[in-house]
Design an enzyme around this catalytic site. Structure first.
Site, PDB file in Angstrom:
ATOM      1  N   HIS A 132       0.792  -1.346   0.098  1.00 42.79           N
ATOM      2  CA  HIS A 132      -0.113  -0.020   0.123  1.00 42.79           C
ATOM      3  C   HIS A 132       0.936   1.226   0.100  1.00 42.79           C
ATOM      4  O   HIS A 132       2.018   1.168   0.318  1.00 42.79           O
ATOM      5  CB  HIS A 132      -0.961   0.003   1.336  1.00 42.79           C
ATOM      6  N   LYS A 136      -0.504   5.089   4.261  1.00 46.90           N
ATOM      7  CA  LYS A 136      -1.444   4.103   5.011  1.00 46.90           C
ATOM      8  C   LYS A 136      -1.209   4.109   6.671  1.00 46.90           C
ATOM      9  O   LYS A 136      -0.027   3.778   6.752  1.00 46.90           O
ATOM     10  CB  LYS A 136      -1.638   2.811   4.291  1.00 46.90           C
TER      11      LYS A 136
HETATM   12  P1  NAD Z   1      -7.485   9.423   5.018  1.00 43.11           P
HETATM   13  O1  NAD Z   1      -6.551   9.407   6.134  1.00 43.11           O
HETATM   14  O2  NAD Z   1      -7.317   9.964   3.748  1.00 43.11           O
HETATM   15  O3  NAD Z   1      -9.089   9.906   5.254  1.00 43.11           O
HETATM   16  C1  NAD Z   1      -9.655   9.595   6.618  1.00 43.11           C
HETATM   17  C2  NAD Z   1     -10.458  10.973   6.692  1.00 43.11           C
HETATM   18  O4  NAD Z   1     -11.334  10.509   7.940  1.00 43.11           O
HETATM   19  C3  NAD Z   1      -9.579  12.185   7.186  1.00 43.11           C
HETATM   20  O5  NAD Z   1     -10.187  13.047   6.394  1.00 43.11           O
HETATM   21  C4  NAD Z   1      -9.843  12.381   8.495  1.00 43.11           C
HETATM   22  O6  NAD Z   1      -9.667  13.658   8.947  1.00 43.11           O
HETATM   23  C5  NAD Z   1     -11.336  11.843   8.880  1.00 43.11           C
HETATM   24  N1  NAD Z   1     -11.537  11.484  10.242  1.00 43.11           N
HETATM   25  C6  NAD Z   1     -10.619  10.945  11.071  1.00 43.11           C
HETATM   26  N2  NAD Z   1     -11.424  10.838  12.379  1.00 43.11           N
HETATM   27  C7  NAD Z   1     -12.867  11.152  12.282  1.00 43.11           C
HETATM   28  C8  NAD Z   1     -13.679  11.394  13.094  1.00 43.11           C
HETATM   29  N3  NAD Z   1     -13.866  10.758  14.200  1.00 43.11           N
HETATM   30  N4  NAD Z   1     -14.931  11.443  12.315  1.00 43.11           N
HETATM   31  C9  NAD Z   1     -15.172  11.947  10.947  1.00 43.11           C
HETATM   32  N5  NAD Z   1     -13.870  11.795  10.222  1.00 43.11           N
HETATM   33  C10 NAD Z   1     -12.838  11.591  10.741  1.00 43.11           C
HETATM   34  O7  NAD Z   1      -7.936   7.836   4.820  1.00 43.11           O
HETATM   35  P2  NAD Z   1      -8.311   7.120   3.539  1.00 43.11           P
HETATM   36  O8  NAD Z   1      -7.332   6.421   2.813  1.00 43.11           O
HETATM   37  O9  NAD Z   1      -9.510   7.781   2.840  1.00 43.11           O
HETATM   38  O10 NAD Z   1      -8.774   5.622   4.296  1.00 43.11           O
HETATM   39  C11 NAD Z   1      -9.895   5.609   5.427  1.00 43.11           C
HETATM   40  C12 NAD Z   1     -10.001   4.478   6.124  1.00 43.11           C
HETATM   41  O11 NAD Z   1     -10.535   3.185   4.878  1.00 43.11           O
HETATM   42  C13 NAD Z   1      -8.980   3.664   6.340  1.00 43.11           C
HETATM   43  O12 NAD Z   1      -9.193   3.004   7.668  1.00 43.11           O
HETATM   44  C14 NAD Z   1      -8.617   2.463   5.070  1.00 43.11           C
HETATM   45  O13 NAD Z   1      -7.831   1.830   5.668  1.00 43.11           O
HETATM   46  C15 NAD Z   1      -9.902   2.220   4.951  1.00 43.11           C
HETATM   47  N6  NAD Z   1     -10.060   1.756   3.465  1.00 43.11           N
HETATM   48  C16 NAD Z   1     -10.934   0.969   3.138  1.00 43.11           C
HETATM   49  C17 NAD Z   1     -11.149   0.374   1.857  1.00 43.11           C
HETATM   50  C18 NAD Z   1     -12.372  -0.680   1.908  1.00 43.11           C
HETATM   51  O14 NAD Z   1     -12.563  -1.183   0.633  1.00 43.11           O
HETATM   52  N7  NAD Z   1     -13.059  -1.136   2.949  1.00 43.11           N
HETATM   53  C19 NAD Z   1     -10.495   0.981   0.690  1.00 43.11           C
HETATM   54  C20 NAD Z   1      -9.551   1.935   1.105  1.00 43.11           C
HETATM   55  C21 NAD Z   1      -9.519   2.508   2.451  1.00 43.11           C
END
Ligand code: NAD
Length: 244
Positions: A132, A136
């Site tokens: 990744h 991440k």
């Molecule tokens: P990122 O860090 O770019 O975005 C996360 C966002 O959430 C940020 O803008 C942050 O400010 C916000 N955030 C943090 N705490 C919060 C809260 N209490 N309330 C509301 N917003 C809050 O991360 P990303 O790359 O967008 O990934 C987010 C999550 O999704 C990670 O856990 C990642 O592993 C997961 N993910 C899952 C899949 C899937 O298919 N299930 C795919 C990609 C990423």
């Protein structure tokens, strides 16, 4: 029309969801919130919440959804066992879709991994490698954990004891009852996963490579449309795709 609220909207996945939702005629994004915003103040505006934020935030989001009769789709990964239990305890009150990966290809990989493990049997050593982007936060990826769970399930191995996170030092010979899990971090890789089945004289490798977050976003939006029509329960993407 299904009215959707996004939590974690400013993040990489939140932005992908906002872009992809424009192509879903049946979905309207009514609220997009991030860290510091109050979901409780706006939850009445939506039919479903899609959460891609932080593992610490998910239990509170699910509790609010359950209390207000809203379906919830959870894409966030990295939950502790306690957080998973806190999420699960609301399953009798609202539909919850929790998936470590919303891409159709990866869900096919999950299915193929189970099938290959069943066909190949105990003589094949099992290793998982995931790659990744450098930003991440959690490791191994939620998808790699799901793959390990599938392999441990087929082999009837206790997951905690079977998983070997990388190897260093004089670890001795590999035992048949271990599942190696290795995380590579670098650059802007959206997400690669390989399951290796290695025996004497042959090796089978199943690989999925995601090159765009759209695949996860489209899957999560599809899951939201599905979830609002379900009875309360804890579901995953295999249910949404009709693979279970
Ligand atoms: P990122 O860090 O770019 O975005 C996360 C966002 O959430 C940020 O803008 C942050 O400010 C916000 N955030 C943090 N705490 C919060 C809260 N209490 N309330 C509301 N917003 C809050 O991360 P990303 O790359 O967008 O990934 C987010 C999550 O999704 C990670 O856990 C990642 O592993 C997961 N993910 C899952 C899949 C899937 O298919 N299930 C795919 C990609 C990423």
């Amino acid at each position: 029309m299904t009215r959707v609220i996004i939590t974690g909207a400013k993040g990489r996945m939140g932005q992908a969801l906002l872009a992809c939702a424009k192509h879903f005629r049946e979905i309207e994004i009514v609220v997009a919130i991030d860290l510091g915003d109050d979901l409780g103040a706006v939850i009445s505006k939506g039919d479903a919440v899609i959460d891609f934020s932080a593992h610490t935030a998910t239990p509170g989001i699910v509790e609010l959804c359950a209390g207000n009769g809203k379906a919830v789709v959870i894409g966030t990964t990295g939950h502790s066992e306690r957080e998973k239990a806190e999420i699960g305890k609301w399953k009798s009150q609202t539909p919850i879709v929790l998936a470590s990966n919303f891409s159709t290809g990866v869900n096919a990989l999950f299915w193929l991994t189970r099938k290959a493990a069943e066909i190949l049997g105990p003589d094949f050593d099992l290793e998982i490698v995931e790659t990744h982007h450098r930003l991440k936060k959690d490791a191994p990826s939620g998808t790699a954990k799901t793959l390990a769970e599938i392999l441990a399930g087929v082999r009837k191995l206790p997951l905690d004891q079977a998983v070997r996170h990388g190897r260093v030092g004089i670890v001795g010979e590999r035992t048949p009852s271990e599942i190696g899990v290795h995380s590579i971090r670098g650059g802007d890789v959206v997400g690669d996963h390989t399951v290796i089945f290695a025996a004497n004289g042959e090796r089978l490798e199943l690989t999925h490579k995601a090159s765009s977050r759209e695949t996860f976003a489209n899957g999560a939006l599809r899951a939201a449309l599905w979830a609002v029509r379900q009875k309360p329960g804890l579901y995953d993407m295999q249910h949404v795709l009709g693979l279970k």
